[in-house]
Design a protein around this motif. Structure first.
Motif, PDB file in Angstrom:
ATOM      1  N   THR A 231      -1.813 -14.554  -0.694  1.00  0.00           N
ATOM      2  CA  THR A 231      -0.815 -14.017   0.331  1.00  0.00           C
ATOM      3  C   THR A 231      -0.018 -15.360   0.855  1.00  0.00           C
ATOM      4  OG1 THR A 231      -2.490 -12.479   1.418  1.00  0.00           O
ATOM      5  CG2 THR A 231      -0.687 -13.553   2.896  1.00  0.00           C
ATOM      6  N   ASP A 232      -0.526 -16.673   0.838  1.00  0.00           N
ATOM      7  CA  ASP A 232       0.324 -17.674   0.999  1.00  0.00           C
ATOM      8  C   ASP A 232       1.183 -18.115  -0.007  1.00  0.00           C
ATOM      9  OD1 ASP A 232      -0.595 -18.027   3.384  1.00  0.00           O
ATOM     10  OD2 ASP A 232      -1.913 -19.873   2.920  1.00  0.00           O
ATOM     11  N   ILE A 233       0.697 -17.978  -1.254  1.00  0.00           N
ATOM     12  CA  ILE A 233       1.578 -18.138  -2.536  1.00  0.00           C
ATOM     13  C   ILE A 233       2.568 -17.182  -3.044  1.00  0.00           C
ATOM     14  CG2 ILE A 233       1.630 -18.776  -4.879  1.00  0.00           C
ATOM     15  CD1 ILE A 233      -1.029 -20.260  -4.364  1.00  0.00           C
ATOM     16  N   TRP A 234       1.784 -15.722  -3.139  1.00  0.00           N
ATOM     17  CA  TRP A 234       2.805 -14.802  -3.696  1.00  0.00           C
ATOM     18  C   TRP A 234       3.268 -13.663  -2.838  1.00  0.00           C
ATOM     19  CZ3 TRP A 234       3.680 -16.270  -8.560  1.00  0.00           C
ATOM     20  CH2 TRP A 234       3.018 -16.838  -9.021  1.00  0.00           C
ATOM     21  N   GLY A 235       2.595 -13.812  -1.682  1.00  0.00           N
ATOM     22  CA  GLY A 235       3.169 -12.652  -0.624  1.00  0.00           C
ATOM     23  C   GLY A 235       1.908 -11.926  -0.121  1.00  0.00           C
ATOM     24  N   PRO A 236       2.177 -10.672   0.492  1.00  0.00           N
ATOM     25  CA  PRO A 236       1.069 -10.008   1.314  1.00  0.00           C
ATOM     26  C   PRO A 236       0.308  -9.152   0.270  1.00  0.00           C
ATOM     27  CG  PRO A 236       3.428  -9.399   2.133  1.00  0.00           C
ATOM     28  CD  PRO A 236       3.536 -10.451   1.346  1.00  0.00           C
ATOM     29  N   VAL A 237      -0.770  -8.606   0.496  1.00  0.00           N
ATOM     30  CA  VAL A 237      -1.702  -7.825  -0.391  1.00  0.00           C
ATOM     31  C   VAL A 237      -0.870  -6.593  -0.484  1.00  0.00           C
ATOM     32  CG1 VAL A 237      -3.958  -6.655  -0.250  1.00  0.00           C
ATOM     33  CG2 VAL A 237      -3.691  -8.794   0.460  1.00  0.00           C
ATOM     34  N   VAL A 238      -1.144  -6.313  -2.029  1.00  0.00           N
ATOM     35  CA  VAL A 238      -0.407  -4.965  -2.728  1.00  0.00           C
ATOM     36  C   VAL A 238      -1.460  -3.994  -2.800  1.00  0.00           C
ATOM     37  CG1 VAL A 238       1.131  -4.207  -4.513  1.00  0.00           C
ATOM     38  CG2 VAL A 238       1.373  -6.623  -3.555  1.00  0.00           C
ATOM     39  N   GLN A 239      -1.189  -2.751  -2.267  1.00  0.00           N
ATOM     40  CA  GLN A 239      -2.137  -1.822  -2.631  1.00  0.00           C
ATOM     41  C   GLN A 239      -1.853  -1.133  -3.927  1.00  0.00           C
ATOM     42  OE1 GLN A 239      -4.745  -0.035  -0.431  1.00  0.00           O
ATOM     43  NE2 GLN A 239      -4.706  -1.914   0.443  1.00  0.00           N
ATOM     44  N   THR A 240      -2.516  -1.733  -4.829  1.00  0.00           N
ATOM     45  CA  THR A 240      -2.447  -1.460  -6.321  1.00  0.00           C
ATOM     46  C   THR A 240      -3.514  -0.328  -6.472  1.00  0.00           C
ATOM     47  OG1 THR A 240      -4.364  -3.011  -6.768  1.00  0.00           O
ATOM     48  CG2 THR A 240      -2.082  -3.977  -7.086  1.00  0.00           C
ATOM     49  N   THR A 241      -3.495   0.274  -7.609  1.00  0.00           N
ATOM     50  CA  THR A 241      -4.491   0.963  -7.887  1.00  0.00           C
ATOM     51  C   THR A 241      -5.939   1.083  -7.523  1.00  0.00           C
ATOM     52  OG1 THR A 241      -2.749   2.251  -9.555  1.00  0.00           O
ATOM     53  CG2 THR A 241      -5.251   2.879  -9.724  1.00  0.00           C
ATOM     54  N   ALA A 242      -6.307  -0.137  -8.233  1.00  0.00           N
ATOM     55  CA  ALA A 242      -7.870  -0.664  -7.924  1.00  0.00           C
ATOM     56  C   ALA A 242      -7.782  -1.020  -6.817  1.00  0.00           C
ATOM     57  CB  ALA A 242      -7.841  -1.714  -9.051  1.00  0.00           C
ATOM     58  N   ARG A 243      -6.942  -1.491  -6.015  1.00  0.00           N
ATOM     59  CA  ARG A 243      -7.147  -1.972  -4.647  1.00  0.00           C
ATOM     60  C   ARG A 243      -7.361  -1.015  -3.590  1.00  0.00           C
ATOM     61  NH1 ARG A 243      -6.736  -7.460  -2.194  1.00  0.00           N
ATOM     62  NH2 ARG A 243      -7.549  -6.976  -0.185  1.00  0.00           N
ATOM     63  N   ALA A 244      -6.771  -0.094  -3.652  1.00  0.00           N
ATOM     64  CA  ALA A 244      -6.674   1.209  -2.905  1.00  0.00           C
ATOM     65  C   ALA A 244      -7.982   1.776  -3.316  1.00  0.00           C
ATOM     66  CB  ALA A 244      -5.423   2.379  -3.122  1.00  0.00           C
ATOM     67  N   THR A 245      -8.319   1.960  -4.450  1.00  0.00           N
ATOM     68  CA  THR A 245      -9.560   2.595  -5.027  1.00  0.00           C
ATOM     69  C   THR A 245     -10.755   1.996  -4.253  1.00  0.00           C
ATOM     70  OG1 THR A 245      -8.649   3.461  -7.064  1.00  0.00           O
ATOM     71  CG2 THR A 245     -11.289   3.222  -6.854  1.00  0.00           C
ATOM     72  N   TRP A 246     -11.019   0.554  -4.281  1.00  0.00           N
ATOM     73  CA  TRP A 246     -12.010  -0.195  -3.922  1.00  0.00           C
ATOM     74  C   TRP A 246     -12.023   0.006  -2.224  1.00  0.00           C
ATOM     75  CZ3 TRP A 246     -16.288  -2.068  -3.917  1.00  0.00           C
ATOM     76  CH2 TRP A 246     -16.924  -3.027  -3.089  1.00  0.00           C
ATOM     77  N   ASP A 247     -10.913   0.011  -1.592  1.00  0.00           N
ATOM     78  CA  ASP A 247     -11.050   0.522  -0.074  1.00  0.00           C
ATOM     79  C   ASP A 247     -11.771   1.511   0.343  1.00  0.00           C
ATOM     80  OD1 ASP A 247      -9.661  -2.206   0.104  1.00  0.00           O
ATOM     81  OD2 ASP A 247      -7.741  -1.459   0.519  1.00  0.00           O
ATOM     82  N   ILE A 248     -11.441   2.431  -0.484  1.00  0.00           N
ATOM     83  CA  ILE A 248     -12.021   3.758  -0.161  1.00  0.00           C
ATOM     84  C   ILE A 248     -13.678   3.849  -0.553  1.00  0.00           C
ATOM     85  CG2 ILE A 248     -12.487   6.212  -0.814  1.00  0.00           C
ATOM     86  CD1 ILE A 248      -9.402   6.473  -0.907  1.00  0.00           C
ATOM     87  N   ILE A 249     -13.849   2.964  -1.816  1.00  0.00           N
ATOM     88  CA  ILE A 249     -15.150   2.834  -2.057  1.00  0.00           C
ATOM     89  C   ILE A 249     -16.077   2.129  -1.050  1.00  0.00           C
ATOM     90  CG2 ILE A 249     -16.838   1.848  -3.708  1.00  0.00           C
ATOM     91  CD1 ILE A 249     -14.803   2.607  -5.764  1.00  0.00           C
ATOM     92  N   LYS A 250     -15.433   1.068  -0.508  1.00  0.00           N
ATOM     93  CA  LYS A 250     -16.214  -0.148   0.461  1.00  0.00           C
ATOM     94  C   LYS A 250     -16.331   0.852   1.799  1.00  0.00           C
ATOM     95  CE  LYS A 250     -13.664  -3.130   2.102  1.00  0.00           C
ATOM     96  NZ  LYS A 250     -12.859  -4.360   2.623  1.00  0.00           N
ATOM     97  N   ALA A 251     -15.335   1.705   2.112  1.00  0.00           N
ATOM     98  CA  ALA A 251     -15.365   2.317   3.643  1.00  0.00           C
ATOM     99  C   ALA A 251     -16.569   3.470   3.431  1.00  0.00           C
ATOM    100  CB  ALA A 251     -14.139   2.973   3.828  1.00  0.00           C
ATOM    101  N   LYS A 252     -16.594   4.262   2.274  1.00  0.00           N
ATOM    102  CA  LYS A 252     -17.264   5.390   2.247  1.00  0.00           C
ATOM    103  C   LYS A 252     -18.708   5.488   1.326  1.00  0.00           C
ATOM    104  CE  LYS A 252     -13.576   8.431   3.220  1.00  0.00           C
ATOM    105  NZ  LYS A 252     -13.896   9.079   4.437  1.00  0.00           N
ATOM    106  N   TYR A 253     -18.822   4.204   0.766  1.00  0.00           N
ATOM    107  CA  TYR A 253     -20.075   4.163  -0.063  1.00  0.00           C
ATOM    108  C   TYR A 253     -21.532   4.520   0.460  1.00  0.00           C
ATOM    109  CZ  TYR A 253     -22.632   2.927  -4.442  1.00  0.00           C
ATOM    110  OH  TYR A 253     -23.466   2.919  -5.606  1.00  0.00           O
ATOM    111  N   THR A 254     -21.545   3.728   1.690  1.00  0.00           N
ATOM    112  CA  THR A 254     -22.767   3.897   2.286  1.00  0.00           C
ATOM    113  C   THR A 254     -23.167   5.572   2.870  1.00  0.00           C
ATOM    114  OG1 THR A 254     -22.629   1.543   3.112  1.00  0.00           O
ATOM    115  CG2 THR A 254     -24.033   3.053   4.316  1.00  0.00           C
ATOM    116  N   THR A 255     -22.217   5.880   3.485  1.00  0.00           N
ATOM    117  CA  THR A 255     -22.381   7.375   3.792  1.00  0.00           C
ATOM    118  C   THR A 255     -22.562   8.366   2.700  1.00  0.00           C
ATOM    119  OG1 THR A 255     -19.940   7.648   4.313  1.00  0.00           O
ATOM    120  CG2 THR A 255     -21.124   6.985   6.021  1.00  0.00           C
ATOM    121  N   ALA A 256     -21.728   8.068   1.664  1.00  0.00           N
ATOM    122  CA  ALA A 256     -21.781   9.070   0.484  1.00  0.00           C
ATOM    123  C   ALA A 256     -23.228   8.960   0.062  1.00  0.00           C
ATOM    124  CB  ALA A 256     -20.554   8.846  -0.491  1.00  0.00           C
ATOM    125  N   ALA A 257     -23.836   7.575  -0.007  1.00  0.00           N
ATOM    126  CA  ALA A 257     -25.070   7.555  -0.753  1.00  0.00           C
ATOM    127  C   ALA A 257     -25.935   8.443   0.334  1.00  0.00           C
ATOM    128  CB  ALA A 257     -25.483   6.070  -0.575  1.00  0.00           C
TER     129      ALA A 257
END
Length: 658
Positions: A504-530
């Motif tokens: 963030t300091d060097i290249w700029g704000p976090v970009v919601q790439t395909t993998a990043r958006a996917t991981w954010d959903i997995i992290k948020a829902k994995y426990t309840t889905a399990a």
């Protein structure tokens, strides 16, 4: 027409071809679906057609019966046999049309027009994916996965659908897990990538702040060595590049400039500054040199280098870079391939170029893997090193390896998405497609781990690769190695937080790439889905493979219909129609995956996943991309191969072929 007795005239099915059945009788069967006493046998009959027929028959069923069956399934309890047969018919009949569906709310195909309420279909399939019957649930989930491509917006709005995708990352079947991950990648396929442009002024300012204020960066680089960082190499190469061009103003020596630019290009991806001669108002200034833009100095440098040595490696690399800069990729590839084929097989920059925008993805992946995996001595600029991972951290040309690893991941992803999604692009059987697709996902997983081990934390793509690696970790490892609370991934989560701070300091704000958006959903829902899906998978495992057919055998149906359905089955088992359509999409639902088959699709030398590996002509055990990989491996392979001279690798025999 149906008589007053309630019997459907199946005799016509015996006498006519399957095509006549699909075009004529289906309309009658759909009308009779309104009669509860006939629903079960009619659905079974349609299931036979869609299971044994080809695209023509399936499309006909989808067009004429799809809407009615979706509505019937939506109104039927999941535990009813009729519901199970509805799912079977729908999953077999509508996949082809869904795959090429329009963006409208209803799934429609031009021409004859499949008209199904996509939202209702999604709801039905999400509900069926939790069915106690593994076969029915598998059909339903694969349909949900396909809808992520054809109806992405609709799936994203459905929390139940998202939960179902995450829940199937807990499946004991790696095929389900990979399909769930593929579904997420399709949902976010249009997300932006990490930026690739470089603003030198902003970078200098960011570097100053990072060195002074970001303790994460300071600690990381003190441990690794500041000279191993991407930021350091970029700043040094930019400064030295500017100095080289200023020197060229004085001495007009294009040969010296060419050698210096080659050295800088080996140091950094941005080793050649993209500047030009101009005044304070940005207007071009003629200072007597044959170029104004600095990149346009390259043709003159190339000419000077080749005047001294026609086989100049520096000139070749600069020519490749010049063509890539101007997006003439095919020309760059031709030059690079010719060089490694005729002059220096170990020039890493040539392999790097061949993995950028390849015309053939399989070839691009092969070139990337030859460097990133093979334990060979490769050339980085003027230095030769042994490509062992622990020895690369201080290599000035390390960005080439990082780039090759990243390119290998991207290309493998493109190939995997295609081979698992559109069987029409190959002539392989469904089992081979499945095994090759899984080999590609395994390759991505291995390369992402290597990338994280090697690349410095200030690498532009590091944060995107961390997210991709965690997604792959969950899908490849599965519930056996991943707890519902994702505790096994905590080191990677912590790493991502550190890298986010640095990037963030060097290249700029976090970009919601395909993998990043996917991981954010997995992290948020994995426990309840399990919590929701683990009991479902456990119940299926405890009861074995439950088939809904057993229940249906007890259903009450009109006299004679059972034997007529069986007769229809026998007729359809004959090669009447579509005998060349054995690889139709729905047949991908049946093959099982054996991890031991990976060896059939992996080069024993470079690790390249390929469906066209060739086996050793002597022992038949090792497999290679080509003769180069076989010869490179011979020194070690000869100790386990049968005694005798090296035999050129032979193409792997296709299953079922002599």
């Amino acid at each position: 027409q149906a008589g007053g007795s309630g019997r459907v005239p199946f005799d016509s099915c015996r006498e006519n071809s399957v095509n006549r059945f699909a075009s004529g009788v289906i309309t009658l069967l759909v009308a009779e679906l309104q009669r509860p006493s006939l629903r079960l046998v009619i659905l079974r009959c349609l299931a036979v057609v869609t299971s044994h027929g080809g695209p023509t028959e399936r499309r006909s069923v989808a067009n004429k019966a799809g809407k009615a069956i979706v509505n019937l399934a939506a109104e039927t309890d999941s535990n009813e046999p009729v519901f199970a047969w509805c799912i079977t018919v729908l999953s077999h009949s509508s996949l082809a049309d869904l795959f090429s569906a329009s963006a409208s709310h209803s799934v429609k195909k031009k021409g004859k027009g499949l008209d199904i309420d996509a939202a209702k279909l999604l709801d039905v399939m999400v509900r069926a994916s939790k069915h106690r019957d593994e076969h029915i649930a598998g059909h339903a989930f694969h349909t949900v996965a396909i809808l992520t491509e054809t109806k992405a917006e609709l799936v994203l709005k459905s929390q139940d659908a998202i939960q179902t995708l995450v829940g199937h990352l807990r499946s004991p079947d790696v095929i389900d897990r990979v399909n769930a991950l593929r579904g997420f990648f399709l949902l976010f396929a249009n997300n932006p990538p990490e930026p690739v442009t470089l603003d030198p002024q902003r970078l200098v300012h960011s570097a100053s702040l990072a060195f002074k204020q970001n303790m994460h960066y300071k600690n990381e680089m003190e441990a690794r060595g500041i000279e191993t960082g991407v930021l350091f190499s970029i700043l040094m190469s930019l400064r030295q590049s500017q100095s080289a061009f200023m020197k060229n103003v004085k001495d007009r020596d294009m040969l010296s400039l060419g050698k210096e630019l080659y050295r800088l290009l080996m140091m950094s991806e941005w080793g050649i500054a993209d500047g030009k001669w101009g005044d304070e108002h940005g207007r071009d200034v003629d200072i007597g040199l044959p170029y104004t833009s600095w990149f346009e100095a390259l043709p003159h440098c190339i000419k000077a280098l080749r005047n001294v040595n026609p086989q100049s490696e520096e000139a070749t690399v600069l020519e490749i870079k010049y063509n890539i800069k101007h997006r003439r990729f095919s020309t760059a590839h031709e030059i690079a391939k010719n060089w490694i084929d005729t002059v220096n097989v170990k020039n890493t920059y040539c392999y790097y170029a061949l993995s950028i925008q390849p015309e053939n993805d399989s070839d691009g992946l092969m070139y990337a893997k030859k460097v990133t995996t093979a334990p060979l001595s490769f050339q980085y600029g003027s230095a030769h090193i042994i490509a062992k991972w622990q020895g690369l951290r201080t290599n000035p040309g390390g960005y080439l390896l990082h780039g090759l690893l990243h390119n290998a991941m991207d290309i493998a992803l493109y190939l995997a998405m295609d081979v698992l999604g559109d069987p029409s692009k190959t002539n392989w059987d469904s089992k081979k497609q499945l095994e090759y697709g899984m080999a590609l996902f395994q390759s991505m997983f291995a390369d992402s781990q290597k990338y994280l081990d090697l690349a410095p934390p200030d690498d532009r793509l590091y944060r995107a690769v961390v997210a991709k690696h965690m997604c792959l970790f969950v899908a490849i490892k599965g519930p056996t190695h991943v707890s519902p609370d994702l505790k096994e991934l905590k080191p990677f989560v912590s790493r991502l937080a550190v890298v986010d701070s640095i990037s963030t300091d060097i290249w700029g704000p976090v970009v919601q790439t395909t993998a990043r958006a996917t991981w954010d959903i997995i992290k948020a829902k994995y426990t309840t889905a399990a919590a929701q899906f683990d009991p479902i998978f456990k119940q299926r495992a405890n009861h074995g493979v439950h088939t809904h057919n057993d229940e249906h055998e007890q259903a009450v149906t009109p006299d004679g219909l059972e034997s007529l359905v069986e007769d229809l089955c026998q007729k359809l088992d004959q090669p009447l129609l579509d005998t060349d359509e054995a690889n139709w999409r729905t047949h991908l639902l049946s093959p099982r995956y054996d991890e031991s088959s990976l060896i059939l699709y992996t080069c024993s030398e470079c690790g390249n996943p390929s469906a066209q590996t060739k086996k050793c002509g002597r022992c038949g055990g090792a497999r290679y991309c080509d003769e180069k990989c076989q010869k490179a491996a011979w020194k070690q392979h000869r100790t386990v191969c049968k005694a005798g001279p090296l035999v050129v690798a032979q193409p792997r025999k296709e299953e079922g072929k002599d």
